[in-house]
Design a protein around this motif. Structure first.
Motif, PDB file in Angstrom:
ATOM      1  N   ARG A   1     -59.923  45.313 -70.376  1.00 37.19           N
ATOM      2  CA  ARG A   1     -58.807  45.236 -71.216  1.00 37.19           C
ATOM      3  C   ARG A   1     -58.345  43.849 -71.407  1.00 37.19           C
ATOM      4  O   ARG A   1     -57.456  43.637 -71.928  1.00 37.19           O
ATOM      5  CB  ARG A   1     -57.639  46.172 -70.687  1.00 37.19           C
ATOM      6  N   ILE A   2     -59.007  43.028 -70.329  1.00 37.05           N
ATOM      7  CA  ILE A   2     -58.759  41.690 -70.575  1.00 37.05           C
ATOM      8  C   ILE A   2     -59.401  41.190 -71.606  1.00 37.05           C
ATOM      9  O   ILE A   2     -60.612  41.225 -71.872  1.00 37.05           O
ATOM     10  CB  ILE A   2     -59.029  40.936 -69.295  1.00 37.05           C
ATOM     11  N   PRO A   3     -58.442  40.158 -72.652  1.00 39.33           N
ATOM     12  CA  PRO A   3     -59.192  39.595 -73.792  1.00 39.33           C
ATOM     13  C   PRO A   3     -60.665  38.943 -73.222  1.00 39.33           C
ATOM     14  O   PRO A   3     -60.561  38.232 -72.196  1.00 39.33           O
ATOM     15  CB  PRO A   3     -58.437  38.819 -74.165  1.00 39.33           C
ATOM     16  N   ARG A   4     -61.623  38.999 -74.086  1.00 42.72           N
ATOM     17  CA  ARG A   4     -63.102  38.363 -73.514  1.00 42.72           C
ATOM     18  C   ARG A   4     -63.014  36.852 -73.400  1.00 42.72           C
ATOM     19  O   ARG A   4     -63.533  36.085 -72.491  1.00 42.72           O
ATOM     20  CB  ARG A   4     -64.167  38.498 -74.734  1.00 42.72           C
ATOM     21  N   ASP A   5     -62.164  36.015 -74.194  1.00 44.04           N
ATOM     22  CA  ASP A   5     -62.123  34.749 -73.963  1.00 44.04           C
ATOM     23  C   ASP A   5     -61.278  34.314 -72.684  1.00 44.04           C
ATOM     24  O   ASP A   5     -61.543  33.512 -71.839  1.00 44.04           O
ATOM     25  CB  ASP A   5     -61.127  34.044 -75.151  1.00 44.04           C
ATOM     26  N   THR A   6     -60.101  35.050 -72.220  1.00 38.40           N
ATOM     27  CA  THR A   6     -59.214  35.025 -70.938  1.00 38.40           C
ATOM     28  C   THR A   6     -60.303  35.333 -69.780  1.00 38.40           C
ATOM     29  O   THR A   6     -60.165  34.529 -68.973  1.00 38.40           O
ATOM     30  CB  THR A   6     -58.061  35.947 -71.122  1.00 38.40           C
ATOM     31  N   LEU A   7     -61.100  36.323 -69.833  1.00 42.91           N
ATOM     32  CA  LEU A   7     -61.933  36.760 -68.874  1.00 42.91           C
ATOM     33  C   LEU A   7     -63.141  35.535 -68.572  1.00 42.91           C
ATOM     34  O   LEU A   7     -63.176  35.213 -67.603  1.00 42.91           O
ATOM     35  CB  LEU A   7     -62.595  38.031 -69.191  1.00 42.91           C
ATOM     36  N   ASP A   8     -63.565  35.140 -69.756  1.00 49.45           N
ATOM     37  CA  ASP A   8     -64.458  33.947 -69.521  1.00 49.45           C
ATOM     38  C   ASP A   8     -63.831  32.780 -68.995  1.00 49.45           C
ATOM     39  O   ASP A   8     -64.388  31.989 -68.138  1.00 49.45           O
ATOM     40  CB  ASP A   8     -64.970  33.447 -70.905  1.00 49.45           C
ATOM     41  N   GLU A   9     -62.669  32.446 -69.256  1.00 50.77           N
ATOM     42  CA  GLU A   9     -61.851  31.369 -68.578  1.00 50.77           C
ATOM     43  C   GLU A   9     -61.585  31.482 -67.193  1.00 50.77           C
ATOM     44  O   GLU A   9     -61.792  30.747 -66.391  1.00 50.77           O
ATOM     45  CB  GLU A   9     -60.462  31.019 -69.348  1.00 50.77           C
ATOM     46  N   ILE A  10     -61.332  32.801 -67.105  1.00 46.58           N
ATOM     47  CA  ILE A  10     -61.009  33.119 -65.432  1.00 46.58           C
ATOM     48  C   ILE A  10     -62.329  32.794 -64.726  1.00 46.58           C
ATOM     49  O   ILE A  10     -62.335  32.354 -63.536  1.00 46.58           O
ATOM     50  CB  ILE A  10     -60.691  34.395 -65.319  1.00 46.58           C
ATOM     51  N   LEU A  11     -63.444  33.264 -65.121  1.00 44.87           N
ATOM     52  CA  LEU A  11     -64.777  33.376 -64.386  1.00 44.87           C
ATOM     53  C   LEU A  11     -65.170  31.801 -64.361  1.00 44.87           C
ATOM     54  O   LEU A  11     -66.186  31.786 -63.339  1.00 44.87           O
ATOM     55  CB  LEU A  11     -65.739  34.252 -65.294  1.00 44.87           C
ATOM     56  N   GLN A  12     -64.772  31.139 -65.343  1.00 45.45           N
ATOM     57  CA  GLN A  12     -65.266  29.626 -65.075  1.00 45.45           C
ATOM     58  C   GLN A  12     -64.461  28.712 -64.105  1.00 45.45           C
ATOM     59  O   GLN A  12     -64.898  27.949 -63.578  1.00 45.45           O
ATOM     60  CB  GLN A  12     -65.425  29.145 -66.496  1.00 45.45           C
ATOM     61  N   ASN A  13     -63.357  29.345 -63.888  1.00 47.30           N
ATOM     62  CA  ASN A  13     -62.199  28.489 -63.110  1.00 47.30           C
ATOM     63  C   ASN A  13     -62.370  29.268 -61.545  1.00 47.30           C
ATOM     64  O   ASN A  13     -61.531  30.044 -61.607  1.00 47.30           O
ATOM     65  CB  ASN A  13     -61.091  28.604 -63.517  1.00 47.30           C
ATOM     66  N   LYS A  14     -62.989  28.720 -60.703  1.00 51.31           N
ATOM     67  CA  LYS A  14     -63.267  29.341 -59.608  1.00 51.31           C
ATOM     68  C   LYS A  14     -62.038  29.422 -58.748  1.00 51.31           C
ATOM     69  O   LYS A  14     -61.921  30.351 -57.825  1.00 51.31           O
ATOM     70  CB  LYS A  14     -64.304  28.602 -58.635  1.00 51.31           C
ATOM     71  N   ASP A  15     -61.173  28.484 -58.884  1.00 50.47           N
ATOM     72  CA  ASP A  15     -59.952  28.483 -58.103  1.00 50.47           C
ATOM     73  C   ASP A  15     -59.061  29.706 -58.499  1.00 50.47           C
ATOM     74  O   ASP A  15     -58.352  30.601 -57.693  1.00 50.47           O
ATOM     75  CB  ASP A  15     -59.173  27.112 -58.074  1.00 50.47           C
ATOM     76  N   LEU A  16     -58.904  29.892 -59.754  1.00 48.90           N
ATOM     77  CA  LEU A  16     -58.126  30.943 -60.655  1.00 48.90           C
ATOM     78  C   LEU A  16     -59.012  32.274 -60.424  1.00 48.90           C
ATOM     79  O   LEU A  16     -57.952  33.266 -59.873  1.00 48.90           O
ATOM     80  CB  LEU A  16     -58.046  30.679 -61.913  1.00 48.90           C
ATOM     81  N   LEU A  17     -60.029  32.428 -60.153  1.00 53.61           N
ATOM     82  CA  LEU A  17     -60.722  33.662 -59.963  1.00 53.61           C
ATOM     83  C   LEU A  17     -60.366  34.015 -58.195  1.00 53.61           C
ATOM     84  O   LEU A  17     -60.224  34.902 -58.189  1.00 53.61           O
ATOM     85  CB  LEU A  17     -62.156  33.461 -60.017  1.00 53.61           C
ATOM     86  N   SER A  18     -60.629  33.144 -57.487  1.00 52.82           N
ATOM     87  CA  SER A  18     -60.329  33.444 -56.252  1.00 52.82           C
ATOM     88  C   SER A  18     -58.811  33.760 -55.873  1.00 52.82           C
ATOM     89  O   SER A  18     -58.593  34.707 -55.230  1.00 52.82           O
ATOM     90  CB  SER A  18     -60.435  31.787 -55.390  1.00 52.82           C
ATOM     91  N   ARG A  19     -57.787  33.136 -56.766  1.00 56.01           N
ATOM     92  CA  ARG A  19     -56.444  33.732 -56.266  1.00 56.01           C
ATOM     93  C   ARG A  19     -56.452  35.091 -57.027  1.00 56.01           C
ATOM     94  O   ARG A  19     -55.802  35.798 -56.370  1.00 56.01           O
ATOM     95  CB  ARG A  19     -55.664  32.487 -57.370  1.00 56.01           C
ATOM     96  N   ILE A  20     -56.804  35.431 -58.167  1.00 55.39           N
ATOM     97  CA  ILE A  20     -56.812  36.625 -58.731  1.00 55.39           C
ATOM     98  C   ILE A  20     -57.430  37.652 -57.632  1.00 55.39           C
ATOM     99  O   ILE A  20     -56.935  38.718 -57.428  1.00 55.39           O
ATOM    100  CB  ILE A  20     -57.221  36.666 -60.079  1.00 55.39           C
ATOM    101  N   LEU A  21     -58.538  37.193 -57.262  1.00 56.98           N
ATOM    102  CA  LEU A  21     -59.234  38.153 -56.474  1.00 56.98           C
ATOM    103  C   LEU A  21     -58.569  38.615 -55.120  1.00 56.98           C
ATOM    104  O   LEU A  21     -58.647  39.751 -54.517  1.00 56.98           O
ATOM    105  CB  LEU A  21     -60.779  37.958 -55.935  1.00 56.98           C
ATOM    106  N   ARG A  22     -58.081  37.587 -54.270  1.00 60.86           N
ATOM    107  CA  ARG A  22     -57.355  37.631 -53.236  1.00 60.86           C
ATOM    108  C   ARG A  22     -56.084  38.413 -53.308  1.00 60.86           C
ATOM    109  O   ARG A  22     -55.735  38.851 -52.314  1.00 60.86           O
ATOM    110  CB  ARG A  22     -57.038  36.058 -52.707  1.00 60.86           C
ATOM    111  N   ARG A  23     -55.555  38.415 -54.530  1.00 56.35           N
ATOM    112  CA  ARG A  23     -54.232  39.151 -54.874  1.00 56.35           C
ATOM    113  C   ARG A  23     -54.662  40.617 -54.594  1.00 56.35           C
ATOM    114  O   ARG A  23     -53.724  41.532 -54.362  1.00 56.35           O
ATOM    115  CB  ARG A  23     -53.792  38.783 -56.066  1.00 56.35           C
TER     116      ARG A  23
END
Length: 143
Positions: free
Chosen positions: A54-76
């Motif tokens: 459900r996450i737009p593909r562009d947004t998901l790609d951006e999240i996957l490339q930004n390790k700090d953002l990915l970490s923050r989302i996963l830790r949540r």
């Protein structure tokens, strides 16, 4: 409540709904997580692959490339300790492994909601999947 004879990886392998969260959490454990070596127990609010879709593909790609953002989302999505959701009306606030606060609400009819903020919430689809190193609650969105 379902009890599995194994850890989170065993539960995720059996269910087949979690390939994206498995990849993400393995990344988190290997790269960013000082608590990963403690062995648990942990509570994981695990979004299904459908939730990630459900996450737009562009947004998901951006999240996957930004390790700090990915970490923050996963830790949540991870709480240190085992948190079960018994039936009945309740409201609880939990500190995540990323030091953010999330809230869980159990409604009268057994519906369970988890929220990171007013704009980010999910409903629990399956609750209390017990593993040897904690408990998994399947959610319908990424919080």
């Amino acid at each position: 409540m379902r009890l599995f004879k194994g850890d989170f990886q065993t539960v995720w392998a059996v269910d087949q709904l979690f390939s994206l969260i498995v990849e993400g959490l393995l990344f988190l454990i290997l790269q960013f997580s000082p608590w990963s070596f403690l062995g648990g127990p942990f509570t994981v609010f695990a979004p299904t692959d459908e939730a990630f879709d459900r996450i737009p593909r562009d947004t998901l790609d951006e999240i996957l490339q930004n390790k700090d953002l990915l970490s923050r989302i996963l830790r949540r999505h991870v709480i240190i300790g085992r948190t079960l959701h018994a039936r009945g009306i309740s409201w609880d606030v939990h500190e995540t492994s990323g030091s953010e606060m999330i809230a869980t609400q159990v409604f009268k009819n057994g519906v369970i909601k988890v929220a990171a903020n007013l704009d980010s919430s999910a409903f629990v689809q399956q609750t209390d999947l017990l593993a040897t190193n904690g408990v998994i609650h399947v959610i319908d969105a990424v919080i």
